[in-house]
Design an enzyme around this catalytic site. Structure first.
Site, PDB file in Angstrom:
ATOM      1  N   ARG A   1      -5.001  -2.326   8.683  1.00 29.28           N
ATOM      2  CA  ARG A   1      -4.734  -3.768   8.530  1.00 29.28           C
ATOM      3  C   ARG A   1      -5.078  -4.488   9.822  1.00 29.28           C
ATOM      4  NH1 ARG A   1       0.049  -7.107   7.272  1.00 29.28           N
ATOM      5  NH2 ARG A   1       1.098  -5.687   8.670  1.00 29.28           N
TER       6      ARG A   1
ATOM      7  N   ASP B   1      -0.029   2.344   8.471  1.00 32.01           N
ATOM      8  CA  ASP B   1      -0.508   1.549   9.615  1.00 32.01           C
ATOM      9  C   ASP B   1       0.343   1.705  10.881  1.00 32.01           C
ATOM     10  OD1 ASP B   1      -2.353   0.601   7.809  1.00 32.01           O
ATOM     11  OD2 ASP B   1      -1.228  -1.222   7.355  1.00 32.01           O
TER      12      ASP B   1
ATOM     13  N   GLY C   1       0.843  -1.203   0.000  1.00 29.29           N
ATOM     14  CA  GLY C   1       0.000   0.000   0.000  1.00 29.29           C
ATOM     15  C   GLY C   1       0.871   1.242   0.000  1.00 29.29           C
TER      16      GLY C   1
ATOM     17  N   ARG D   1     -18.056  16.111  12.673  1.00 32.69           N
ATOM     18  CA  ARG D   1     -18.624  16.539  13.948  1.00 32.69           C
ATOM     19  C   ARG D   1     -19.671  17.639  13.755  1.00 32.69           C
ATOM     20  NH1 ARG D   1     -17.437  15.105  18.926  1.00 32.69           N
ATOM     21  NH2 ARG D   1     -15.399  14.221  18.558  1.00 32.69           N
TER      22      ARG D   1
ATOM     23  N   THR E   1       4.349   2.920   5.553  1.00 31.87           N
ATOM     24  CA  THR E   1       2.974   2.422   5.665  1.00 31.87           C
ATOM     25  C   THR E   1       2.189   3.323   6.609  1.00 31.87           C
ATOM     26  OG1 THR E   1       1.573   0.675   6.599  1.00 31.87           O
ATOM     27  CG2 THR E   1       3.836   0.701   7.365  1.00 31.87           C
TER      28      THR E   1
ATOM     29  N   ARG F   1       0.805  -4.898  -5.340  1.00 32.60           N
ATOM     30  CA  ARG F   1       0.872  -6.103  -4.512  1.00 32.60           C
ATOM     31  C   ARG F   1       1.170  -7.219  -5.515  1.00 32.60           C
ATOM     32  NH1 ARG F   1      -0.452  -4.302   0.564  1.00 32.60           N
ATOM     33  NH2 ARG F   1      -2.155  -2.831   0.731  1.00 32.60           N
TER      34      ARG F   1
ATOM     35  N   ASP G   1       2.573  -0.197  12.037  1.00 36.70           N
ATOM     36  CA  ASP G   1       2.466  -1.472  12.754  1.00 36.70           C
ATOM     37  C   ASP G   1       3.785  -2.248  12.803  1.00 36.70           C
ATOM     38  OD1 ASP G   1       2.506  -1.906  10.041  1.00 36.70           O
ATOM     39  OD2 ASP G   1       0.933  -3.431  10.034  1.00 36.70           O
TER      40      ASP G   1
ATOM     41  N   ASP H   1       4.995  -4.511   6.156  1.00 38.21           N
ATOM     42  CA  ASP H   1       5.219  -5.883   6.578  1.00 38.21           C
ATOM     43  C   ASP H   1       5.399  -6.881   5.405  1.00 38.21           C
ATOM     44  OD1 ASP H   1       4.703  -7.617   9.145  1.00 38.21           O
ATOM     45  OD2 ASP H   1       3.547  -8.536   7.520  1.00 38.21           O
TER      46      ASP H   1
HETATM   47  O1  F6P Z   1      -1.306  -1.407   4.715  1.00 36.05           O
HETATM   48  C1  F6P Z   1      -1.872  -0.231   4.269  1.00 36.05           C
HETATM   49  C2  F6P Z   1      -3.350  -0.405   4.020  1.00 36.05           C
HETATM   50  O2  F6P Z   1      -3.902   0.850   3.624  1.00 36.05           O
HETATM   51  C3  F6P Z   1      -4.151  -0.972   5.203  1.00 36.05           C
HETATM   52  O3  F6P Z   1      -4.426  -0.004   6.177  1.00 36.05           O
HETATM   53  C4  F6P Z   1      -5.369  -1.514   4.497  1.00 36.05           C
HETATM   54  O4  F6P Z   1      -5.939  -2.575   5.247  1.00 36.05           O
HETATM   55  C5  F6P Z   1      -4.793  -2.022   3.197  1.00 36.05           C
HETATM   56  O5  F6P Z   1      -3.588  -1.327   2.979  1.00 36.05           O
HETATM   57  C6  F6P Z   1      -5.705  -1.826   2.004  1.00 36.05           C
HETATM   58  O6  F6P Z   1      -5.076  -2.397   0.916  1.00 36.05           O
HETATM   59  P1  F6P Z   1      -5.526  -2.213  -0.597  1.00 36.05           P
HETATM   60  O7  F6P Z   1      -5.165  -0.828  -1.018  1.00 36.05           O
HETATM   61  O8  F6P Z   1      -4.778  -3.244  -1.335  1.00 36.05           O
HETATM   62  O9  F6P Z   1      -7.031  -2.389  -0.623  1.00 36.05           O
END
Ligand code: F6P
Length: 327
Positions: A176, A132, A15, A159, A130, A76, A134, A107
């Site tokens: 994620r 995330d 991502g 809001r 990323t 990906r 994470d 990751d």
């Molecule tokens: O890892 C980054 C992220 O944006 C996550 O937060 C999310 O779950 C995922 O990628 C979405 O992936 P894609 O863009 O392949 O739908």
């Protein structure tokens, strides 16, 4: 003796995240200023397999520090986890004379990179990119701060309408498997509650969120829901709430890929610039298979294996902040 590759490759994978361009710029310029050629690999591991490679000069990365996304694209790649895929990727490296790789991603990117590094004895340095946040071993990842700000602004906007109606707004946030974005955005936006996978049971969290709303006898509340805290995300939470408490009128907002876009914040640009330089420095020091991290403001290197396998914890103090601040 100092190891000095003649040519390195750089790619962005998984991502995309705001600040990846700033990192690419820093890697390119730091390498060139050390007399190392840089080859950009398009579309992450897919481009490595397909041989989509271009030599970059300093000019290729000018005017990109402020741009979200990644100019060398991301993908990906289902082929890279296979042995055949990685064999083709190695062929590209040999053909292009690439002696080391800098991989910018999360990751999944690091998991693939680590296996590849071991199989073919190629030095690989990871830069955490990323939204995330994470990855273990770094306080922040590139893109996280920008995404946090984007979510916060979206919730601020929501809001206005939330307070005009007696409604519970459930806002679904990415991440994620991790709740960092959700929890910290909830603190920043002053949300009544956050529902994250790392804490209690989801039912308990939903009940607590409802309790929060009732106790305050406010006319509206905003609850941030981590996308994978529960199957079905915020929609599922809304259904449960309305079923258990028909007195509540709920509305769901899924922020989705909005969270991944936008011009990187100053923090992300600085982080990306420092990490890009540190990644090249790591190669010059003959480090391999490490991720560049930042710990208490200082650059740090951690083994890729640890960055992937160890779980970064949500701080109790942050979790408690939400409870304290929403009374
Ligand atoms: O890892 C980054 C992220 O944006 C996550 O937060 C999310 O779950 C995922 O990628 C979405 O992936 P894609 O863009 O392949 O739908």
């Amino acid at each position: 003796m100092e190891f000095k590759p003649k040519t390195i490759g750089v790619l962005t994978s998984g991502g995309d995240a705001p600040g990846m361009n700033a990192a690419l710029r820093a890697v390119t310029r730091a390498a060139i200023s050390n007399g190392i050629k840089v080859k950009a690999i398009y579309r992450g591991y897919k481009g490595l397999i397909d041989g989509e490679v271009e030599e970059f000069t300093s000019q290729n990365v000018s005017g990109i520090i402020q741009r979200g996304g990644t100019i060398i694209k991301s993908a990906r790649c289902p082929e890279f986890p296979t042995k055949e895929g990685r064999e083709k990727a190695y062929e590209t490296l040999k053909r292009e004379g690439i002696e080391a790789l800098i991989i910018i991603g999360g990751d999944g990117t690091f998991t693939g990179g680590r296996i590849f590094a071991q199989e073919y004895n190629v030095p690989v340095i990871g830069i955490p990119g990323t939204i995330d946040n994470d990855l273990w071993g770094t306080d922040a990842t590139i893109g996280y701060d920008t995404a946090l700000n984007t979510i916060m602004h979206c919730v601020d906007t929501l809001r206005d309408t939330a307070t005009s109606h007696e409604r519970v707004f459930l806002v679904e946030v990415m991440g994620r498997d991790a709740g960092f974005l959700t929890l910290n955005a909830a603190i920043a936006a002053g949300a009544e509650a956050a529902i994250i996978p790392e804490r209690a049971t989801i039912i308990e969290q939903i009940e607590a969120a409802i309790g929060q709303g009732k106790r305050k006898s406010k006319n509206s509340s905003i609850v941030l829901v981590q996308e994978h805290a529960i199957e079905g995300g915020a929609q599922a939470v809304a259904k449960m709430m309305e079923h258990e408490h028909p007195e509540f009128s709920t509305r769901v907002t899924i922020l989705g890929h909005l969270q991944r876009g936008g011009s990187p914040t100053a923090n992300d640009r600085i982080l990306a610039s420092r990490m890009g330089i540190a990644a090249v420095q790591a190669l010059l020091e003959d480090q391999r298979n490490v991720m560049v991290g930042v710990k208490n403001g200082e650059i740090d290197y951690v083994p890729l294996s640890k960055a992937i396998k160890q779980k970064k914890d949500i701080k109790d103090e942050k979790w408690e902040a939400i409870q304290v601040l929403s009374i």
